[in-house]
Design a protein around this motif. Structure first.
Motif, PDB file in Angstrom:
ATOM      1  N   HIS A 433     -35.745  23.417 -52.218  1.00  0.00           N
ATOM      2  CA  HIS A 433     -35.667  22.988 -53.611  1.00  0.00           C
ATOM      3  C   HIS A 433     -35.310  24.144 -54.544  1.00  0.00           C
ATOM      4  O   HIS A 433     -34.768  23.899 -55.627  1.00  0.00           O
ATOM      5  N   LYS A 434     -35.596  25.364 -54.154  1.00  0.00           N
ATOM      6  CA  LYS A 434     -35.232  26.506 -54.988  1.00  0.00           C
ATOM      7  C   LYS A 434     -33.724  26.754 -54.948  1.00  0.00           C
ATOM      8  O   LYS A 434     -33.085  26.954 -55.988  1.00  0.00           O
ATOM      9  N   GLU A 435     -33.155  26.727 -53.746  1.00  0.00           N
ATOM     10  CA  GLU A 435     -31.720  26.976 -53.596  1.00  0.00           C
ATOM     11  C   GLU A 435     -30.894  25.702 -53.760  1.00  0.00           C
ATOM     12  O   GLU A 435     -29.661  25.748 -53.718  1.00  0.00           O
ATOM     13  N   LYS A 436     -31.587  24.541 -53.877  1.00  0.00           N
ATOM     14  CA  LYS A 436     -30.915  23.244 -53.976  1.00  0.00           C
ATOM     15  C   LYS A 436     -29.962  23.043 -52.795  1.00  0.00           C
ATOM     16  O   LYS A 436     -28.780  22.682 -52.959  1.00  0.00           O
ATOM     17  N   GLU A 437     -30.516  23.233 -51.610  1.00  0.00           N
ATOM     18  CA  GLU A 437     -29.712  23.126 -50.394  1.00  0.00           C
ATOM     19  C   GLU A 437     -30.493  22.397 -49.316  1.00  0.00           C
ATOM     20  O   GLU A 437     -31.697  22.604 -49.150  1.00  0.00           O
ATOM     21  N   ILE A 438     -29.796  21.553 -48.565  1.00  0.00           N
ATOM     22  CA  ILE A 438     -30.354  20.877 -47.397  1.00  0.00           C
ATOM     23  C   ILE A 438     -29.688  21.464 -46.168  1.00  0.00           C
ATOM     24  O   ILE A 438     -28.452  21.578 -46.109  1.00  0.00           O
ATOM     25  N   ARG A 439     -30.493  21.847 -45.186  1.00  0.00           N
ATOM     26  CA  ARG A 439     -29.963  22.433 -43.959  1.00  0.00           C
ATOM     27  C   ARG A 439     -30.473  21.644 -42.759  1.00  0.00           C
ATOM     28  O   ARG A 439     -31.677  21.360 -42.657  1.00  0.00           O
ATOM     29  N   VAL A 440     -29.571  21.326 -41.837  1.00  0.00           N
ATOM     30  CA  VAL A 440     -29.939  20.711 -40.571  1.00  0.00           C
ATOM     31  C   VAL A 440     -29.629  21.714 -39.470  1.00  0.00           C
ATOM     32  O   VAL A 440     -28.477  22.112 -39.284  1.00  0.00           O
ATOM     33  N   ASN A 441     -30.676  22.166 -38.804  1.00  0.00           N
ATOM     34  CA  ASN A 441     -30.529  23.209 -37.777  1.00  0.00           C
ATOM     35  C   ASN A 441     -29.788  24.432 -38.331  1.00  0.00           C
ATOM     36  O   ASN A 441     -28.949  25.034 -37.668  1.00  0.00           O
ATOM     37  N   GLY A 442     -30.106  24.777 -39.582  1.00  0.00           N
ATOM     38  CA  GLY A 442     -29.544  25.970 -40.207  1.00  0.00           C
ATOM     39  C   GLY A 442     -28.236  25.759 -40.939  1.00  0.00           C
ATOM     40  O   GLY A 442     -27.799  26.626 -41.692  1.00  0.00           O
ATOM     41  N   GLU A 443     -27.600  24.611 -40.736  1.00  0.00           N
ATOM     42  CA  GLU A 443     -26.289  24.355 -41.333  1.00  0.00           C
ATOM     43  C   GLU A 443     -26.435  23.578 -42.633  1.00  0.00           C
ATOM     44  O   GLU A 443     -27.169  22.589 -42.702  1.00  0.00           O
ATOM     45  N   SER A 444     -25.730  23.994 -43.659  1.00  0.00           N
ATOM     46  CA  SER A 444     -25.799  23.325 -44.947  1.00  0.00           C
ATOM     47  C   SER A 444     -25.277  21.905 -44.832  1.00  0.00           C
ATOM     48  O   SER A 444     -24.161  21.664 -44.351  1.00  0.00           O
ATOM     49  N   ARG A 445     -26.098  20.929 -45.284  1.00  0.00           N
ATOM     50  CA  ARG A 445     -25.735  19.507 -45.168  1.00  0.00           C
ATOM     51  C   ARG A 445     -26.127  18.742 -46.426  1.00  0.00           C
ATOM     52  O   ARG A 445     -26.803  17.721 -46.362  1.00  0.00           O
ATOM     53  N   ASN A 446     -25.711  19.201 -47.569  1.00  0.00           N
ATOM     54  CA  ASN A 446     -26.018  18.484 -48.812  1.00  0.00           C
ATOM     55  C   ASN A 446     -25.332  17.123 -48.879  1.00  0.00           C
ATOM     56  O   ASN A 446     -25.663  16.302 -49.736  1.00  0.00           O
ATOM     57  N   ASP A 447     -24.408  16.878 -47.959  1.00  0.00           N
ATOM     58  CA  ASP A 447     -23.716  15.591 -47.955  1.00  0.00           C
ATOM     59  C   ASP A 447     -24.642  14.436 -47.587  1.00  0.00           C
ATOM     60  O   ASP A 447     -24.326  13.269 -47.874  1.00  0.00           O
ATOM     61  N   ILE A 448     -25.806  14.716 -46.970  1.00  0.00           N
ATOM     62  CA  ILE A 448     -26.701  13.620 -46.577  1.00  0.00           C
ATOM     63  C   ILE A 448     -27.733  13.315 -47.663  1.00  0.00           C
ATOM     64  O   ILE A 448     -28.555  12.413 -47.501  1.00  0.00           O
ATOM     65  N   LYS A 449     -27.700  14.046 -48.770  1.00  0.00           N
ATOM     66  CA  LYS A 449     -28.642  13.790 -49.860  1.00  0.00           C
ATOM     67  C   LYS A 449     -28.221  12.554 -50.644  1.00  0.00           C
ATOM     68  O   LYS A 449     -27.049  12.406 -51.009  1.00  0.00           O
ATOM     69  N   GLU A 450     -29.189  11.674 -50.913  1.00  0.00           N
ATOM     70  CA  GLU A 450     -28.930  10.521 -51.763  1.00  0.00           C
ATOM     71  C   GLU A 450     -28.724  10.984 -53.204  1.00  0.00           C
ATOM     72  O   GLU A 450     -29.420  11.883 -53.685  1.00  0.00           O
ATOM     73  N   PHE A 451     -27.794  10.335 -53.898  1.00  0.00           N
ATOM     74  CA  PHE A 451     -27.419  10.771 -55.243  1.00  0.00           C
ATOM     75  C   PHE A 451     -28.600  10.740 -56.204  1.00  0.00           C
ATOM     76  O   PHE A 451     -28.763  11.622 -57.053  1.00  0.00           O
ATOM     77  N   GLY A 452     -29.453   9.727 -56.100  1.00  0.00           N
ATOM     78  CA  GLY A 452     -30.525   9.571 -57.078  1.00  0.00           C
ATOM     79  C   GLY A 452     -31.685  10.521 -56.915  1.00  0.00           C
ATOM     80  O   GLY A 452     -32.466  10.731 -57.851  1.00  0.00           O
ATOM     81  N   GLY A 453     -31.856  11.118 -55.753  1.00  0.00           N
ATOM     82  CA  GLY A 453     -32.962  12.044 -55.530  1.00  0.00           C
ATOM     83  C   GLY A 453     -32.729  13.378 -56.211  1.00  0.00           C
ATOM     84  O   GLY A 453     -31.617  13.705 -56.635  1.00  0.00           O
ATOM     85  N   SER A 454     -33.783  14.178 -56.322  1.00  0.00           N
ATOM     86  CA  SER A 454     -33.667  15.466 -57.008  1.00  0.00           C
ATOM     87  C   SER A 454     -34.507  16.526 -56.308  1.00  0.00           C
ATOM     88  O   SER A 454     -35.471  16.218 -55.607  1.00  0.00           O
TER      89      SER A 454
END
Length: 484
Positions: A433-454
């Motif tokens: 939440h600090k870097e605003k990044e989602i990682r799956v097994n270390g890889e950046s995957r912000n594409d799986i974030k739902e638009f409405g979430g924060s």
């Protein structure tokens, strides 16, 4: 003068200095006003904290003039410019840690001339931070769970959630009283079904040679020497001989192939720390006739400096297109490489990806992604086999080249009633939440974030959390209490 401080992991006493610090209670407040013509005063729009500045006075105690000059050089290096803020802890307040950089206006000349001087450390985020806290907030397999987070500080703190996935999931929610973040999407059981978009057909951890045989060719050289496994990786026990590239190459079939739409991941290493080391590591995608469909490679061909180049090619040696052939952002970017090579094809779209991986955190970094649309369908052969090769150039000293892991996936296309899985059992998802990044097994995957979430913070005091679905993962929250 009294006390001391630790800056960037080094205590001030290392340099035989006495320290006196002036610490403001907090950073200055900057109010933001909106003025309206022909009206008295202004409207308060909001407020921010300015950069926090600590004034540091120091005096040097040296045993001799030679010792004094040595200490001056060490202090100058200690207070060198930084690309990012580094930890700062004062002896008198060890519970609170700041992240700071030296002020460029440090009075080093006076310090070095008279043995006394001053400098400032600037705190860009204006806050102090406590020790890192870790707390399990969800665990369906029996750990002690506490879903109430307590931030003992006086400011919002942005957490990191680490979820170890226990079953295939299409959705992961983490919910607070005021906000939520959602990955993926839920399945309507009356209308929809979960769906494996990336179907893993091959996963070899390079811990043995079972199922592998000698390959028939490598580009620009000959197959020679012997490939072995040390139970963690493939590497050469000998490269053979040759005037050009030479070294072992082995191949294996992709189960349930051939593949039309696919993704191939290779975890590789090329250690070229000395300028006289030359070498390469290559991964070939082959059809059933042993013809190259694509190649992923790292190589250092420089005679006197360390310079790893990445190469991603579709096609063979005759008819081809290079998606990528470069050093990265700089000639040294991919030196001493440990990381991911990936190539994929969906329809006519090819994608190449190179990333180093931090061996401690698993995070991908120093990345490059390139796409190419094969409009004329020139490169449409199907993948049946994968070959790996490590090479030596002539008699040059060989850089240590390794293959640690190989995966091959069939990419399936969903229908309107199919919801794709976003993770499988054993995967690790980090929601930073600090870097605003989602990682799956270390890889950046912000594409799986739902638009409405924060990406939400922990407020001061208690925050109760919930995880959906509860059976999906063991989830831990990681945060630091934060103070103004």
């Amino acid at each position: 003068m009294s006390g001391g401080l630790i800056f960037d992991g080094i205590h001030s006493s290392t340099f035989h200095v006495m320290v006196k610090s002036v610490k403001p209670l907090r950073a200055p407040v900057i109010n933001r006003f909106i003025t309206i013509p022909n009206r008295d005063g202004a409207y308060l729009e909001g407020a921010n904290l300015d950069v926090l500045a600590f004034a540091i006075e120091i005096g040097i105690k040296a045993d001799s003039p030679i010792h004094l000059h040595d200490l001056k050089r060490q202090i100058a290096y200690w207070l060198r410019p930084r690309k990012e803020a580094v930890p700062l802890i004062f002896d008198e307040d060890p519970v609170h840690m700041y992240y700071g950089v030296p002020d460029g206006a440090a009075d080093l000349e006076r310090l070095f001339r008279f043995g006394k001087g001053s400098f400032a450390i600037l705190i860009p985020d204006s806050h102090s931070h406590g020790q890192e806290n870790t707390q399990i907030i969800n665990d369906p397999i029996g750990s002690i769970v506490n879903d109430i987070i307590v931030n003992h500080g006086t400011a919002d703190s942005y957490p990191l959630f680490r979820a170890t996935i226990l079953e295939p999931i299409t959705l992961l929610d983490i919910i607070s009283p005021d906000a939520y973040i959602r990955l993926g999407e839920p399945v309507d059981l009356e209308k929809e079904v979960p769906f494996v978009k990336e179907e893993r057909l091959l996963w070899h951890q390079c811990n043995n040679l079972t199922g592998w045989s000698t390959a028939s060719f490598v580009d620009g050289g000959v197959v020679a020497g012997t490939m072995v496994s040390d139970s963690t990786k493939f590497q050469a026990s000998g490269y053979g001989t040759g005037s050009a590239w030479h070294g072992p190459a082995i191949k294996t079939s992709v189960p349930n192939g051939p593949l039309v739409d696919f993704k191939v991941d290779a975890l590789v290493g090329l250690q070229n720390g000395k300028g006289d080391l030359v070498g390469r590591v290559e991964v070939y995608l082959l059809d059933d006739a042993n013809k190259a469909i694509a190649k992923m490679a790292l190589k250092d061909t420089s005679s006197s400096i360390s310079a790893v180049a990445g190469e991603m090619r579709i096609g063979d040696n005759t008819i081809n297109h290079f998606l990528l052939s470069e050093y990265g952002d700089a000639r040294e970017s991919w030196n001493n490489f440990y990381g991911m090579l990936r190539i994929s094809r969906i329809g006519k779209k090819w994608t190449a990806y190179i990333a180093k991986i931090d061996s401690k955190t698993g995070k991908h970094h120093t990345r490059r992604t390139v796409t190419f649309l094969d409009e004329d369908s020139i490169f449409n052969k199907q993948v049946s086999q994968i070959a790996v090769h490590v090479g030596q150039l002539g008699t040059r000293k060989a850089a240590a080249a390794s293959i640690y892991d190989i995966k091959a996936f069939r990419i399936n296309q969903p229908t309107d009633v199919q919801i794709p899985y976003i993770a499988d059992a054993g995967d690790v998802i980090e929601i930073d939440h600090k870097e605003k990044e989602i990682r799956v097994n270390g890889e950046s995957r912000n594409d799986i974030k739902e638009f409405g979430g924060s990406f939400f913070p922990f407020g001061v005091g208690e925050t109760q959390l919930a995880v959906n679905p509860p059976s999906a993962a063991t989830v831990e929250a990681i945060w630091r209490d934060k103070w103004v």
